[in-house]
Design an enzyme around this catalytic site. Structure first.
Site, PDB file in Angstrom:
ATOM      1  N   LYS A  45       0.824  -1.209   0.000  1.00 57.08           N
ATOM      2  CA  LYS A  45       0.000   0.000   0.000  1.00 57.08           C
ATOM      3  C   LYS A  45       0.856   1.256   0.000  1.00 57.08           C
ATOM      4  O   LYS A  45       0.352   2.369  -0.074  1.00 57.08           O
ATOM      5  CB  LYS A  45      -0.919   0.020   1.228  1.00 57.08           C
ATOM      6  CG  LYS A  45      -2.014  -1.014   1.218  1.00 57.08           C
ATOM      7  CD  LYS A  45      -2.859  -0.797   2.478  1.00 57.08           C
ATOM      8  CE  LYS A  45      -4.037  -1.648   2.568  1.00 57.08           C
ATOM      9  NZ  LYS A  45      -4.774  -1.429   3.829  1.00 57.08           N
ATOM     10  N   LYS A  47       2.264   2.593   2.413  1.00 61.00           N
ATOM     11  CA  LYS A  47       2.040   3.491   3.557  1.00 61.00           C
ATOM     12  C   LYS A  47       2.588   2.848   4.832  1.00 61.00           C
ATOM     13  O   LYS A  47       2.593   1.639   4.988  1.00 61.00           O
ATOM     14  CB  LYS A  47       0.569   3.886   3.716  1.00 61.00           C
ATOM     15  CG  LYS A  47      -0.456   2.797   3.943  1.00 61.00           C
ATOM     16  CD  LYS A  47      -1.880   3.446   3.973  1.00 61.00           C
ATOM     17  CE  LYS A  47      -2.978   2.464   4.239  1.00 61.00           C
ATOM     18  NZ  LYS A  47      -4.326   3.072   4.246  1.00 61.00           N
TER      19      LYS A  47
HETATM   20  N1  C2G Z   1     -13.607   4.313   6.160  1.00 59.47           N
HETATM   21  C1  C2G Z   1     -14.845   4.962   6.217  1.00 59.47           C
HETATM   22  N2  C2G Z   1     -14.887   6.286   6.429  1.00 59.47           N
HETATM   23  C2  C2G Z   1     -13.748   7.007   6.603  1.00 59.47           C
HETATM   24  C3  C2G Z   1     -12.491   6.355   6.560  1.00 59.47           C
HETATM   25  C4  C2G Z   1     -12.445   4.991   6.338  1.00 59.47           C
HETATM   26  O1  C2G Z   1     -15.891   4.309   6.057  1.00 59.47           O
HETATM   27  N3  C2G Z   1     -13.846   8.344   6.812  1.00 59.47           N
HETATM   28  C5  C2G Z   1     -13.585   2.866   5.909  1.00 59.47           C
HETATM   29  C6  C2G Z   1     -12.868   2.508   4.605  1.00 59.47           C
HETATM   30  O2  C2G Z   1     -13.738   2.653   3.497  1.00 59.47           O
HETATM   31  C7  C2G Z   1     -12.488   1.053   4.854  1.00 59.47           C
HETATM   32  C8  C2G Z   1     -12.257   1.014   6.386  1.00 59.47           C
HETATM   33  O3  C2G Z   1     -12.876   2.204   6.933  1.00 59.47           O
HETATM   34  O4  C2G Z   1     -13.582   0.199   4.533  1.00 59.47           O
HETATM   35  C9  C2G Z   1     -10.792   1.009   6.749  1.00 59.47           C
HETATM   36  O5  C2G Z   1     -10.199   2.129   6.152  1.00 59.47           O
HETATM   37  P1  C2G Z   1      -8.603   2.091   5.875  1.00 59.47           P
HETATM   38  O6  C2G Z   1      -7.902   1.681   7.100  1.00 59.47           O
HETATM   39  O7  C2G Z   1      -8.242   3.360   5.174  1.00 59.47           O
HETATM   40  O8  C2G Z   1      -8.512   0.869   4.846  1.00 59.47           O
HETATM   41  P2  C2G Z   1      -7.849   0.865   3.406  1.00 59.47           P
HETATM   42  O9  C2G Z   1      -6.516   1.513   3.464  1.00 59.47           O
HETATM   43  O10 C2G Z   1      -8.875   1.341   2.470  1.00 59.47           O
HETATM   44  O11 C2G Z   1      -7.541  -0.706   3.196  1.00 59.47           O
HETATM   45  O12 C2G Z   1      -7.787  -4.939   1.116  1.00 59.47           O
HETATM   46  C10 C2G Z   1      -8.497  -3.760   1.451  1.00 59.47           C
HETATM   47  C11 C2G Z   1      -7.598  -2.770   2.155  1.00 59.47           C
HETATM   48  O13 C2G Z   1      -6.941  -3.365   3.255  1.00 59.47           O
HETATM   49  C12 C2G Z   1      -8.416  -1.572   2.614  1.00 59.47           C
END
Ligand code: C2G
Length: 130
Positions: A45, A47
């Site tokens: 990712k 990150k």
């Molecule tokens: N999320 C949300 N609202 C936000 C921020 C995040 O609904 N303001 C949701 C994202 O859509 C995701 C979950 O919270 O479903 C986790 O977000 P992240 O940790 O940013 O996950 P991400 O980096 O999108 O990783 O294989 C899939 C990946 O691991 C997803």
């Protein structure tokens, strides 16, 4: 018992994550969170999370909506996880809309509206300005 799974990094845990987890749990009876490992975050990712996998796992396990936390080590583990954990519903925030429709042959796929305005990167940006 309806089993739900969702995936993410969940770094700098915030109310957007909690909103997602609450609605994910409400889709069924048992919620599994596949949590991105530090290596997966960095290698796949691009990150680096502020909190380590173990710290993020402990925080997720403290949330009433979460029943089990497993490691996410690869993009392509989802199909196997659905079978392995006998998952009925796969859910993600709708920033991923359509990206996981290939799982529809194995389980229900639900994209939940993201919580606007909040994100881990937004938090970091705001704190950097202070
Ligand atoms: N999320 C949300 N609202 C936000 C921020 C995040 O609904 N303001 C949701 C994202 O859509 C995701 C979950 O919270 O479903 C986790 O977000 P992240 O940790 O940013 O996950 P991400 O980096 O999108 O990783 O294989 C899939 C990946 O691991 C997803």
């Amino acid at each position: 018992m309806k089993r739900v799974i969702t995936y993410g990094t969940f770094d700098l845990l915030h109310y957007g994550h909690i909103n997602l987890l609450r609605r994910a749990k409400a889709l069924g009876d048992y919620l599994i969170v596949a949590l991105s490992t530090d290596e997966f975050n960095w290698n796949s990712k691009g990150k680096k999370s502020y909190f380590s996998y173990e710290e993020r796992k402990a925080m997720l396990e403290a949330i009433r909506y979460v029943d089990m936390v497993i490691p996410e080590v690869a993009w392509d583990q989802k199909a196997t996880d659905v079978e392995k954990y006998d998952v009925d519903i796969f859910t993600m925030g709708d920033d991923w809309e359509g990206k996981f429709d290939f799982l529809k042959s194995q389980c229900e796929v639900v994209y939940l509206p993201r919580t606007p305005e909040i994100s881990s990167s937004q938090i970091k940006q705001d704190l950097a300005k202070k």
